[in-house]
Design a protein around this motif. Structure first.
Motif, mmCIF file in Angstrom:
data_model
loop_
_atom_site.group_PDB
_atom_site.id
_atom_site.type_symbol
_atom_site.label_atom_id
_atom_site.label_comp_id
_atom_site.label_asym_id
_atom_site.label_seq_id
_atom_site.Cartn_x
_atom_site.Cartn_y
_atom_site.Cartn_z
ATOM 1 N N MET A 186 0.832 -1.199 0.000
ATOM 2 C CA MET A 186 0.000 0.000 0.000
ATOM 3 C C MET A 186 0.869 1.252 0.000
ATOM 4 S SD MET A 186 -2.818 -1.301 2.835
ATOM 5 C CE MET A 186 -3.720 0.252 2.787
ATOM 6 N N LYS A 187 0.584 2.168 -0.894
ATOM 7 C CA LYS A 187 1.363 3.404 -0.964
ATOM 8 C C LYS A 187 1.299 4.184 0.347
ATOM 9 C CE LYS A 187 0.891 4.023 -5.976
ATOM 10 N NZ LYS A 187 0.372 4.894 -7.061
ATOM 11 N N ALA A 219 -7.513 -2.459 -2.078
ATOM 12 C CA ALA A 219 -7.788 -3.488 -3.083
ATOM 13 C C ALA A 219 -6.502 -4.216 -3.476
ATOM 14 C CB ALA A 219 -8.439 -2.852 -4.310
ATOM 15 N N ARG A 220 -5.413 -3.461 -3.622
ATOM 16 C CA ARG A 220 -4.126 -4.046 -4.003
ATOM 17 C C ARG A 220 -3.645 -5.029 -2.933
ATOM 18 N NH1 ARG A 220 -1.501 0.323 -3.968
ATOM 19 N NH2 ARG A 220 -2.153 0.959 -6.060
ATOM 20 N N ALA A 221 -3.922 -4.695 -1.668
ATOM 21 C CA ALA A 221 -3.472 -5.549 -0.566
ATOM 22 C C ALA A 221 -4.462 -6.667 -0.252
ATOM 23 C CB ALA A 221 -3.249 -4.699 0.682
ATOM 24 N N GLY A 222 -5.619 -6.654 -0.918
ATOM 25 C CA GLY A 222 -6.609 -7.699 -0.671
ATOM 26 C C GLY A 222 -7.354 -7.544 0.632
ATOM 27 N N ILE A 223 -7.460 -6.315 1.131
ATOM 28 C CA ILE A 223 -8.177 -6.051 2.379
ATOM 29 C C ILE A 223 -9.616 -5.666 2.039
ATOM 30 C CG2 ILE A 223 -8.294 -4.619 4.449
ATOM 31 C CD1 ILE A 223 -5.939 -6.567 4.354
ATOM 32 N N PRO A 224 -10.613 -6.373 2.557
ATOM 33 C CA PRO A 224 -12.006 -6.153 2.165
ATOM 34 C C PRO A 224 -12.675 -4.974 2.867
ATOM 35 C CG PRO A 224 -11.924 -7.923 3.761
ATOM 36 C CD PRO A 224 -10.481 -7.519 3.494
ATOM 37 N N MET A 225 -12.066 -3.792 2.780
ATOM 38 C CA MET A 225 -12.728 -2.605 3.311
ATOM 39 C C MET A 225 -14.024 -2.382 2.528
ATOM 40 S SD MET A 225 -10.648 -1.727 5.706
ATOM 41 C CE MET A 225 -11.089 -0.054 6.188
#
Length: 336
Positions: free
Chosen positions: A117-118, A238-244
């Motif tokens: 994540m940036k 989304a890039r890290a696959g975290i379902p926020m």
């Protein structure tokens, strides 16, 4: 790992397996870009000042400050005046160390996704300024010191709440909820609202309905606050696959939940008014609450019209809202 589709769920198995596998080893994750590699090379020989700054960064001081904003006014209200300055100091120091411990352990657990994540790619573990083992020891040490401090100078209930908040944030939220459900922001709010109960318990040794209403204010306030941030960094999550929620649901849905939780927050804050508060508090609760609702409805309206959102307006105002509301709680005590 495939990104979650709109309205669907991410591959939870991949998320959990990736996170747990990384937690079982202290080996640093390989940098994912040339920029990350450059940061690693720069961090190979950091000076003392850089290392010290990195350890402070692990505690996420800005989050700690926000937690303390709610704790001190609650202690004033619980005491119906000015409590022992020594007790206030102990709770502030103990609470800061506890929050810092939870945040440092959060950085240790999340070191796999922080590099993706940036927003978090410059954190100490992502840049390898601090090793995973050192961060783990640092976090556990802060947790022990904060718990011992609270146990020595406050009472059993305040101590148990402090230890419970650390465990909930790292074991329940960070390791489980954050990686598996879009409701992570909602249920993760329990640890963010815990300082309210800790401050009240430290003064009185118990918990009253007033304490639980104040807890509800902070608990319900967190979804609008963090949904705004999650919208801003939707691509990161989304890039890290975290379902926020903004990753796995439409922005219209996120806007609707933001409005609902904002109304619930304002309702809880106004419910405190007849519980011994003066008109000063009531006016502040109504006015600041109205402004919070304006921002929440503005966000929802833009989402419904599919216009570009400006989520950070709500994010920044939500911080101001909570600060002003709890400042009013503190002032109210001394004008009754």
């Amino acid at each position: 790992m495939a990104s979650p589709r709109e309205g669907g769920k991410p591959d939870v198995t991949q998320i959990v397996d990736h996170g747990v596998a990384d937690q079982l080893t202290s080996a640093p994750v390989r940098p994912t870009s040339a920029a990350a590699l450059a940061r690693v090379q720069k961090a190979q020989n950091p000076g003392f000042g850089a290392v010290l700054k990195a350890y402070v960064s692990l505690t996420k001081p800005r989050i700690v400050e926000l937690l303390l904003v709610t704790t001190v006014p609650v202690m004033f209200l619980a005491d119906k005046g000015l409590p022992s300055l020594w007790l206030v100091l102990v709770v502030l120091v103990g609470g800061s160390l506890a929050a810092g411990a939870a945040n440092a352990l959060n950085c240790y657990i999340d070191r796999d996704i922080d590099q993706l994540m940036k927003r978090t790619s410059r954190r100490p573990l992502a840049t390898h300024t601090v090793s995973p083992r050192s961060a783990l020891i640092f976090g556990l040490t802060l947790a022990v010191v904060s718990t011992v401090l609270m146990a020595t100078f406050t009472n059993l209930l305040a101590t148990l709440l402090t230890a419970g908040a650390i465990a909930y944030y790292d074991l329940v939220y960070t390791m489980w909820l954050k990686r598996t459900t879009p409701q992570n922001t909602v249920w993760g709010g329990a640890c963010g609202a815990a300082p309210v109960l800790i401050g009240w318990a430290a003064v009185t040794g118990g918990l009253s309905w007033t304490a639980w209403v104040l807890f509800a204010v902070v608990f319900l306030w967190q979804p609008p606050h963090f949904y705004a941030l999650a919208i801003k960094f939707k691509a990161d999550y989304a890039r890290a696959g975290i379902p926020m929620l903004p990753v796995v649901r439409s922005l219209r849905r996120v806007g609707l939940e933001t409005v609902i939780y904002s109304w619930l927050t304002v309702g809880a804050s106004i419910a405190l008014w007849p519980m011994g508060m003066t008109p000063l508090y009531g006016v502040v609760a109504v006015v600041t609450g109205a402004l919070l609702l304006v921002e929440a409805h503005r966000l929802h309206g833009r989402a419904r019209r599919e216009e570009p959102l400006k989520p950070m307006r709500l994010f920044h105002w939500s911080v101001t809202y909570l600060t002003l509301l709890f400042a009013a709680v503190a002032v109210d005590v001394f004008i009754q």
